[in-house]
Structures are given as C-alpha cells and as structure tokens.
Design a protein around this motif. Structure first.
Motif, short mmCIF file in Angstrom:
data_model
loop_
_atom_site.label_atom_id
_atom_site.label_comp_id
_atom_site.label_asym_id
_atom_site.label_seq_id
_atom_site.Cartn_x
_atom_site.Cartn_y
_atom_site.Cartn_z
N GLU A 179 0.83 -1.21 0.00
CA GLU A 179 0.00 0.00 0.00
C GLU A 179 0.87 1.26 0.00
OE1 GLU A 179 -2.50 -0.44 3.39
OE2 GLU A 179 -3.84 -1.89 2.44
N ALA A 180 2.00 1.22 0.72
CA ALA A 180 2.91 2.36 0.76
C ALA A 180 3.55 2.58 -0.61
CB ALA A 180 3.99 2.13 1.82
N GLU A 181 3.91 1.49 -1.29
CA GLU A 181 4.47 1.60 -2.64
C GLU A 181 3.45 2.21 -3.60
OE1 GLU A 181 7.59 -2.17 -2.71
OE2 GLU A 181 5.49 -2.49 -3.23
N ALA A 182 2.18 1.81 -3.46
CA ALA A 182 1.12 2.37 -4.32
C ALA A 182 0.98 3.88 -4.09
CB ALA A 182 -0.20 1.65 -4.03
N ALA A 183 1.09 4.30 -2.83
CA ALA A 183 1.01 5.73 -2.51
C ALA A 183 2.17 6.49 -3.16
CB ALA A 183 1.02 5.92 -1.00
N LEU A 184 3.36 5.91 -3.13
CA LEU A 184 4.53 6.56 -3.75
C LEU A 184 4.38 6.66 -5.27
CD1 LEU A 184 7.45 4.99 -1.68
CD2 LEU A 184 6.56 7.32 -1.52
N LEU A 185 3.85 5.62 -5.88
CA LEU A 185 3.64 5.64 -7.33
C LEU A 185 2.59 6.69 -7.71
CD1 LEU A 185 3.74 1.84 -8.21
CD2 LEU A 185 5.39 3.59 -8.89
N GLU A 186 1.54 6.80 -6.90
CA GLU A 186 0.53 7.84 -7.14
C GLU A 186 1.15 9.23 -6.99
OE1 GLU A 186 -3.47 9.67 -5.04
OE2 GLU A 186 -2.98 7.56 -4.68
N LEU A 187 1.97 9.39 -5.97
CA LEU A 187 2.64 10.67 -5.74
C LEU A 187 3.57 11.01 -6.90
CD1 LEU A 187 3.19 13.01 -3.78
CD2 LEU A 187 4.97 11.60 -2.73
N LYS A 188 4.28 10.02 -7.39
CA LYS A 188 5.21 10.23 -8.50
C LYS A 188 4.46 10.68 -9.77
CE LYS A 188 9.18 7.91 -10.69
NZ LYS A 188 8.87 8.11 -12.11
N ALA A 189 3.25 10.13 -9.96
CA ALA A 189 2.48 10.41 -11.18
C ALA A 189 1.66 11.69 -11.08
CB ALA A 189 1.57 9.22 -11.49
N ASN A 228 1.69 14.09 -8.02
CA ASN A 228 2.08 15.10 -7.02
C ASN A 228 0.94 15.41 -6.05
OD1 ASN A 228 4.76 15.48 -7.67
ND2 ASN A 228 4.35 17.12 -9.13
N ASN A 229 0.12 14.40 -5.76
CA ASN A 229 -1.01 14.58 -4.86
C ASN A 229 -0.54 14.54 -3.41
OD1 ASN A 229 -3.39 14.54 -3.44
ND2 ASN A 229 -4.22 12.70 -4.41
N PRO A 230 -0.69 15.66 -2.66
CA PRO A 230 -0.23 15.69 -1.25
C PRO A 230 -0.87 14.59 -0.39
CG PRO A 230 -0.80 17.90 -2.03
CD PRO A 230 -1.28 16.94 -3.08
N ALA A 231 -2.09 14.19 -0.73
CA ALA A 231 -2.77 13.15 0.05
C ALA A 231 -2.01 11.82 -0.04
CB ALA A 231 -4.20 12.97 -0.46
N ALA A 232 -1.37 11.58 -1.17
CA ALA A 232 -0.60 10.34 -1.35
C ALA A 232 0.62 10.34 -0.43
CB ALA A 232 -0.18 10.18 -2.80
N LEU A 243 7.99 15.12 -0.01
CA LEU A 243 8.27 14.27 -1.16
C LEU A 243 7.82 14.89 -2.48
CD1 LEU A 243 7.29 10.78 0.33
CD2 LEU A 243 9.54 11.87 0.24
N ILE A 244 7.03 15.95 -2.41
CA ILE A 244 6.60 16.63 -3.64
C ILE A 244 7.71 17.55 -4.15
CG2 ILE A 244 4.93 18.27 -4.63
CD1 ILE A 244 2.86 17.14 -2.70
N LYS A 245 8.33 18.26 -3.24
CA LYS A 245 9.39 19.20 -3.64
C LYS A 245 10.75 18.52 -3.82
CE LYS A 245 7.28 23.17 -1.29
NZ LYS A 245 7.46 24.19 -0.23
N ASN A 246 10.91 17.36 -3.21
CA ASN A 246 12.22 16.70 -3.21
C ASN A 246 12.12 15.35 -3.94
OD1 ASN A 246 14.67 15.42 -2.59
ND2 ASN A 246 14.82 16.47 -0.62
#
Length: 259
Positions: A49-59, A61-65, A83-86
């Motif tokens: 689930e954590a990996e899925a959140a990171l992949l969503e964030l990567k695609a 830039n959703n702060p909720a992820a 993780l959005i800025k860095n």
C-alpha cells in the motif's frame, strides 16, 4: 535440491559469519534509525500500500498520497521530508520500501530475531557464500583485477552463488566480462537474497525503468574500474572502514559505443 542441501550442510567459517552478521545488523539498524515504529510490525500488505502511494505521488504530485505513505510507514520527524518538492527523497522512499520487502522476506524465516543463530540468517539468504583463500589463483586474479592502477585494501574475497542466477545466466551471449558494481552496505541483504535486480516496485509498475535516469539511461550499472564503483558504496557502521563491492560475470552481448 542439491543446492539447498549444500547450503543447509555448509560449515561457515569466521569470515562468512562476520559478513552475514554485519549485513543483518546494518539493515535492521538503518531501518530503526529512519522509522518511528519497529520494522517487524510492518506487514507486507502495508508495504504494498505504501508503494502504491509513492507511485501515485510520482504520477500526480497529490499531497494526500504523501500523507498516506507516512501514515503507513511512520518516520522519525527528521526523516519526514516533503516528497513533492524533493524528487531525490521520493526515490529514496521507493528504495526504502524495497529494503522493507527484503527485510520482511528474509526475517520471516527467523521470526525477526536479531539473535537468531548465524546459520539461520545465512540460510534465509538462499545463496551459497564461501571465503576465497588468499593463497588461491582465484584470489590473486581478482585482487589483480581490483588493484589495476590503484591501491585498494582488500580484507576478504567471497564467492557467492545463487541458484536462480546460475540457471538463468545466458552463457551463449558474447562479450563476457568481469565487471564491478557498487552499492550501499544496507542494500546487500537484498542483493544476496534476490540477486542484482531492479527494485520490485520499479519492475512491476514501471517496466524496465529505474527510479533514477543515471548517466546513460535506465538500467543496472557496472564498471571496469573498482575505484569508480567504490564511489557508489558506503562504509559499514558495524565494521568501520569496510565496504562491499560486487564483481560480476556480465554478458554484454552486442553493445553500443558512447563517447
């Protein structure tokens, strides 16, 4: 199988024991430094689930992820990075999930017992490791390869065999070379247990891409220079001053030249 029996019946020498123990303690220590909860409390489902959140964030830039990732894998405050800025930090968190996967897989076999017998920790890696004696031709040949034009202190040389790698290696490919690969000390738990492969999250979700582009594009990097590969290693905190470096039989096949 005969390979498994060979591992199960092997009598470990002191050098192999020290290697296994340092890799084990290094990996657990690194996670304890970063996480605000004990690594053994994190389930495989949570890691996925954590990996899925990171992949969503990567695609997206959703702060909720990002918030979801940190709620699934709680960090100590100093490691709770935006993780959005860095983007580099995002890459490191993907690598962290892979380390958690590796730890989960290996440590399940010993019930996350740091004091488990060294033989149990060794068998959990599912690879055969033995010390190469300094008097042998193999040791001298590898030492010469390492020290070509540079002075590098060699503490030990180990021979490592993984059954899957041995069976899958394409011996028919041309241009086979012994090349170096450097990595962080904590990564060797995964390298020994899974082999020198891409992180699972990257392979599953991004095809053959790495999490970072690298100098020549996506892939696993090798070098014919030990000093170049050593730049990508980190010293052990358990055994100060010592680093680990892979020497791999690499089948290059037909290669493009870059200048």
């Amino acid at each position: 199988s005969l390979f498994t029996q060979r591992i199960d019946t092997q009598i470990l020498d002191e050098n192999v024991c020290q290697l296994i123990e340092s890799i084990w303690l290094e990996s657990i220590g690194d996670l304890n430094k970063i996480l605000s909860i004990s690594p053994e409390s994190i389930t495989l489902k949570t890691i996925i689930e954590a990996e899925a959140a990171l992949l969503e964030l990567k695609a997206t830039n959703n702060p909720a992820a990002a918030l979801r990732f940190y709620s699934l894998i709680p960090h100590r405050p100093e490691y709770n990075i935006d993780l959005i800025k860095n983007h580099r930090a995002l890459i490191e968190k993907i690598d962290l999930c892979q380390m958690l996967r590796d730890m989960h897989t290996v440590n399940e076999l010993t019930n996350w017992n740091v004091k488990a017998p060294i033989e149990a920790k060794y068998r959990a890696l599912k690879c055969h490791i033995e010390t190469v004696a300094s008097s042998t031709f193999d040791f001298k040949n590898i030492a010469k390869l390492i020290q070509s034009g540079e002075e590098i202190l060699i503490h030990n040389i180990f021979s490592v065999t993984r059954q899957t790698d041995a069976l899958n290696f394409r011996t028919t490919l041309s241009h086979q070379w012994q090349l170096f690969h450097g990595s962080k000390y904590v990564n060797f738990l995964g390298i020994l247990s899974r082999g020198l492969v891409m992180p699972k999250i990257v392979v599953d979700q991004l095809g053959v891409e790495r999490t970072d582009v690298g100098c020549l594009g996506y892939g696993i990097y090798f070098s014919d220079s030990a000093s170049t590969s050593l730049k990508y290693t980190t010293a052990s905190r358990i055994r100060p001053g010592r680093r680990l470096l892979c020497i791999c039989q690499v089948a290059l096949g037909e290669s493009a030249n870059y200048y």
